[in-house]
Design a protein around this motif. Structure first.
Motif, PDB file in Angstrom:
ATOM      1  N   UNK A  93       0.695  -1.032   0.134  1.00 42.63           N
ATOM      2  CA  UNK A  93      -0.253   0.294   0.040  1.00 42.63           C
ATOM      3  C   UNK A  93       0.639   0.775  -0.245  1.00 42.63           C
ATOM      4  N   UNK A  94       2.154   1.279   0.731  1.00 41.98           N
ATOM      5  CA  UNK A  94       3.151   2.384   0.841  1.00 41.98           C
ATOM      6  C   UNK A  94       3.186   2.516  -0.612  1.00 41.98           C
ATOM      7  N   UNK A 115       2.453   1.320  -3.488  1.00 46.01           N
ATOM      8  CA  UNK A 115       0.939   1.899  -4.392  1.00 46.01           C
ATOM      9  C   UNK A 115       1.710   3.850  -4.214  1.00 46.01           C
ATOM     10  N   UNK A 116       1.201   4.247  -2.603  1.00 43.24           N
ATOM     11  CA  UNK A 116       0.748   5.344  -3.039  1.00 43.24           C
ATOM     12  C   UNK A 116       2.485   6.519  -3.260  1.00 43.24           C
TER      13      UNK A 116
END
Lengths: 352, 246
Positions: free
Chosen positions: A214-215, A217-218
């Protein structure tokens, strides 16, 4: 974690001494046939007790010799020392015999006979001590080498990451400068704001080698915001992630350089723009990342060396996962490009 | 309705940036500029502005201290400006209207002004600002044809400059309307803003994952991944909870 000492590692005192204690058991077994023969058992007990007493100074002596004398000299010195100790044992035994009137008078020649019970035991103790010490030193040395390798790997990974940040930063600054020159003020402003977002994100992220998907991708999203300003509708993006993968561990800054590569060498080179597709899936205990982009046929003259981002990702994957990863880069004659990465799947704890 | 605005920042260039951005809005009147905390407090007394653009780091009294010094009912609508994120929590505790990061993003700036207009209209009891029915069908061009897209087909909406990109399955339809304006026409029970450049249909959200900087990442049912800024996350969570119990 860095050990600054270059001296050989010394085992705790009690350990080799304890390793020598079973010798007492051997002495007991050897004494069994003599049970009932006058004072024989008493003499055996005396020898065992003196053995235990002598091993204490002997341990100190052996440690003192280690590293100060070459080993043949140390062996000779220990043989001499243990011999003297054995003589002292015999002297003690004779005094005891005189006390019990088993001997008429002190006999100097008897001191040199029947030394096997004490001398051999003390020599055996020295050998045990040497082996235990050596094993421990070897273990410590292995740990030190392991630490050194881990430190080297950390440094390499960090260096590889630092290589990426300025590379990306200057590309973006250059793009902003272009927008300013073209008097596209709004776009230049937008891009500055996005660059600030990106820097805030990377600066507060710390030194971790792996981050949750998630990190990553952000972070890649911040980068894509910047490229969207530059390319507008020419950039078509498809991002698909399977269920329950947002916590999967991936190397920090894995996707950003790959996506950057796909856009700079693929989409940006196409007049009509193109498509970038990123898919992340799980297959059993593997995490699979699949990146595809449309491109243009490359002339053989350009790209004398592989793009820095791609090479960097490859090296970091090799450092982090060794043979447990797979990296496949495929460039079709038409310019379309496919990158596939397979990593061991591992979930990371949620950020606090 | 006019917005009477006061700007407070110790850097002349920063004040100029805000002034330049306000110049494009006809309903804004600039009533003053201040360079330190005490001057802001004095100007608030004298001018009673509707909206205050307030820098956090100023000599003497920080922007947050200025707000702290005022009783809640006397605080004007305030948009805080700073290069750092760590004051956000305190800013919202002090009931700031918005929190903009420097360098200022044009869209976020316009968004903040919009919020101010709505808050002011609400304060003045202007309830006709929102009509009761929301747009549920959109006309999009497909070559020479015009196609109708109904609101419940839309998975999410993305800003594309002056257009809004409507994502319907694999397809992307461009609607000639900025995301900013479209946001106000959508039913808030179904669509929620999650990012300056994205609106999502609530029933498409499958997963939500917090990031270390308190932003969130959303995964939609079709695997699409969207970022949600922390300023929108609470509203999103509340909407998701209330949509569970119709």
């Amino acid at each position: 974690m860095i050990r600054s000492s270059v001296h050989p590692v010394v085992a705790p005192f009690w350990l080799p001494w304890l390793a020598g204690v079973p010798m007492v058991a051997c002495m007991t077994v050897m004494a069994l046939p003599e049970v009932g023969h006058g004072h024989a058992v008493a003499f055996r007990v005396l020898y065992a007790a003196t053995y235990l007493v002598w091993t204490l100074p002997l341990t100190f002596a052996q440690r003192w010799l280690r590293g100060r004398a070459p080993w043949p000299l140390a062996v000779l010195a220990l043989l001499a020392l243990t011999y003297l100790m054995s003589l002292a044992n015999n002297a003690l035994a004779e005094l005891l015999a005189l006390h019990w009137h088993a001997l008429p008078r002190f006999d100097w020649l008897r001191l040199f006979g029947g030394l096997d019970g004490c001398w051999l035991a003390l020599i055996a103790f020295c050998a045990i001590h040497a082996v235990v010490d050596h094993t421990l030193a070897l273990q410590a040395e292995r740990a030190r080498v392991r630490d050194a390798l881990a430190l080297a790997r950390d440094a390499e990974l960090r260096a590889l990451r630092y290589q990426l940040n300025p590379h990306f930063l200057f590309n973006t600054l250059n793009a902003i400068s272009t927008l300013v020159a073209e008097r596209r003020n709004m776009d230049a402003n937008r891009m500055l704001a996005r660059l600030a977002d990106l820097l805030r994100t990377t600066l507060e992220r710390g030194e971790m080698h792996e981050v949750p998907l998630a990190e990553e991708l952000a972070l890649t999203g911040h980068y894509l915001d910047i490229e969207k300003i530059r390319l507008g509708e020419r950039l078509a993006l498809e991002l698909r992630v399977g269920p329950d993968l947002l916590q999967a561990a991936v190397p920090a800054l894995l996707l950003q350089p790959l996506v950057e590569n796909a856009i700079r060498h693929g989409i940006a080179a196409r007049a009509g723009g193109g498509r970038v597709r990123l898919q992340v899936e799980r297959a059993g205990d593997r995490l699979r990342l699949h990146l595809f982009n449309e491109g243009v046929p490359s002339s053989p003259a350009e790209e004398p060396h592989p793009a820095i981002g791609l090479r960097n990702v490859r090296e970091r994957l090799a450092r982090l996962y060794g043979s447990a990863h797979a990296f496949d880069f495929h460039l079709a004659p038409g310019g379309d490009c496919r990158v596939e990465i397979s990593l061991p799947f591992r979930a990371m704890a949620a950020p606090a | 309705m006019t917005l009477r605005v006061l700007i407070a920042d110790d850097e002349p260039l920063a004040r100029g940036g805000v002034r330049a951005r306000l110049a494009g809005h006809a309903d804004v009147t600039l009533v003053g500029e201040c360079t330190d905390g005490p001057a802001v407090l004095a100007a608030l007394q004298a001018q009673a502005p509707d909206l205050l653009f307030l820098d956090v780091q100023m000599p003497g009294l920080s922007g947050l201290d200025v707000l702290q010094a005022l009783p809640p009912e006397r605080r004007p609508l305030t948009v805080l400006l700073t290069a750092y994120e760590q004051f956000a929590l305190r800013a919202f505790e002090l009931r700031a209207l918005d929190y903009l990061l420097k360098p200022i993003d044009e869209d976020r700036f316009a968004d903040a002004l919009d919020r101010a207009r709505r808050a002011l209209a609400w304060q003045r009891g202007d309830t006709r600002a929102h009509a009761s029915h929301y747009a549920n069908r959109f006309q999009v061009r497909l070559g020479h044809r015009v196609r109708l897209v109904s609101a419940d087909q839309i998975d999410w909406i993305e800003a594309h400059g002056d257009y809004a990109g409507l994502h319907v399955g694999e397809q992307l339809h461009l609607l000639r309307e900025p995301l900013q304006r479209l946001a106000g026409r959508l039913d808030p029970a179904q669509f929620v803003r999650v990012h300056r450049s994205a609106i999502v249909r609530l029933d498409r959200v499958a997963e939500m994952q917090a990031l270390s900087n308190r932003d969130h990442l959303l995964r939609l049912r079709d695997g699409t991944v969207l970022r949600a800024s922390r300023t929108y996350v609470d509203a999103l969570r509340a909407a998701l909870l209330s949509s569970d119990t119709p």
